[in-house]
Structures are given as structure tokens and as C-alpha cells.
Design an enzyme around this catalytic site. Sequence first.
Site, PDB file in Angstrom:
ATOM      1  CG  ASP A  93      -1.770   1.237   1.326  1.00 46.32           C
ATOM      2  OD1 ASP A  93      -2.915   1.176   0.846  1.00 46.32           O
ATOM      3  OD2 ASP A  93      -1.317   2.271   1.874  1.00 46.32           O
ATOM      4  CE1 TYR A 133       0.398   7.952   2.780  1.00 44.05           C
ATOM      5  CE2 TYR A 133       0.937   5.733   2.078  1.00 44.05           C
ATOM      6  CZ  TYR A 133       0.131   6.605   2.767  1.00 44.05           C
ATOM      7  OH  TYR A 133      -0.949   6.116   3.461  1.00 44.05           O
ATOM      8  CE  LYS A 166      -3.981   4.809   1.107  1.00 41.53           C
ATOM      9  NZ  LYS A 166      -2.550   4.445   0.951  1.00 41.53           N
ATOM     10  CG  HIS A 178      -5.003   9.707   0.829  1.00 41.05           C
ATOM     11  ND1 HIS A 178      -3.647   9.826   0.615  1.00 41.05           N
ATOM     12  CD2 HIS A 178      -5.117   9.136   2.055  1.00 41.05           C
ATOM     13  CE1 HIS A 178      -2.980   9.346   1.654  1.00 41.05           C
ATOM     14  NE2 HIS A 178      -3.853   8.933   2.547  1.00 41.05           N
TER      15      HIS A 178
END
Length: 272
Positions: A40, A45, A70, A105
Site C-alpha cells: 500500500d 507519500y 491513492k 485518499h
Amino acid sequence: MRLNNGLDIPQLGVGTWTLRGEKAQENVRLALEAGFRHIDTAQAYENESEVGQGIVDSGVSRQDIFIATKVATGIMREGCDAVRRSIDGSLTKLKTDYIDLLLIHWPVKDCIKHTWLAMEDYVRQGKVRSIGVSNFNRHHLDDLLAYAEIRPVINQIEVHPFMTQEENIAYNHKLGIQVEAWGPFGQGDIDIVGHPLLQSLAQKYQKTASQIVLRWIVQRDLITIPRAKPNHFAENLGIMSFSLSDEDMQAISSLNQNKRSNKLNDPESFPW
């Protein structure tokens, strides 16, 4: 675990939040070598390229790996074209022809519909196999389902013994949407594994307190993605070798305080 579109997702995966650079690349490679098959990540990120390289470096066949990412909140605010460009970017960074699971998200106000419609188009193109949401409450789901042609397969939400989310989970399951628990051990100043009950249960079952928490989650028929820490890979994979009694499951659930790891991570008041 079976999704509502007929695809299967490994119930236990690894998350990559906070991992950057070579560490992200190495941890993903090591996770796959250890036996994990569910990775994931997220555009926010800023590690999709490293995650993608870690997958390549592992030598594990792409078809055996379930990759989730996401769409970032900032991208959603920029409109449909930006969402499409971001998905193309994720495909390139992850070094893959398709994404197994693409999530919204956060439920960014007034941005969900155009994002979802773009994601549906990528499913039709075969570039995304499944789409879902993250951090959605009941009313967010109801609004989405009023126009969605493709039903979300997953809602990824914060779940741990201090934030059990029982009503939200029950509603998702009623809709045929699987729930994925992020932050299973809490974050920040929340010390879940150090709680006396969990320490006691760890002794009872001859497991670690972290294993007790993860077992409590999977026994609730939830998916979970504890962070990719190589020294805990074998420990996390070991949760499938035992079960908690109904009494102990309830005892852990009774720790609920509806306490989020970060008060800013509330879908109703997230700083849009």
C-alpha cells in the site's frame, strides 16, 4: 479476501507511509521476499517510484502482487484533468501497466465526484482493476453511491483498539464494501501495545502485543496494512497461526475511546 468485484486481496499487507528513498525501496523488496503480496502506498507519500523499484527488485511476478495507491487531496482540488495525469503518473512511477486498487485518499469537499468519475474511466480502460475510498464516513458513502456506476470495493479507515469504528464498519459491510484498517497500533502519543490488557493477552497466547492487535483486526474480517518494518515481518505474518477467544475479542473492543491518533485526521474536520 474477496472484493465485491470478484477480485481477491491479501488480508494482511504492508504500508509505506513515512518511508522515503532507498529505505522505501529496500523495505518493499524485503516485504515481498518475506512473503507479503499486498503493498500500500499513496501519491501523497511521495514514494511511489521507490515502491515500484522495490517491487521490481524483489523478482516476484507482478501478477502475484496486489498494489494499492491513492489520489492525493491536492490533486483532487485541481480538477479532473489533474486527477487523470496523477493516475498516469502513478502507473509510471510504480512501473506497472495496471494498479490493483486506487483509492480517494480523503473525502475532499466538492471534489469527490469528478475524481470518482475519472477513476471509473481508468477501470474501464483496464489500467485500474479496483477503486475505493479512504477515510469516508457513512454520509460520504451515501453521497458517492448516488452517482457511482462502479461501487467502491474498499473503505480504508483508522481502526485500532482505541478507535474500533464498529458502526462505520457495519455500514460498509452492509453495502458490500470491505474495510481496511490503517494505523492498527495507533500513532503519535497513543500507546496501544503497551496497554495492560494487551500485554496480559500477549502472555496468555505467548505472542507479542502487536500480534494480538493484528489478530483482533483480521478476526473482525478486516484487511490491515501495518507499516513495512523488516524486523516485524515474520511476527506480523505469524498472526494467521492462532485465534483469539470471543471473550478476549470483546475485551479488546471494550478499550474503545473513539480516539483518533491525530485529531486532525477526522474526515469531518480534516483541514481542506
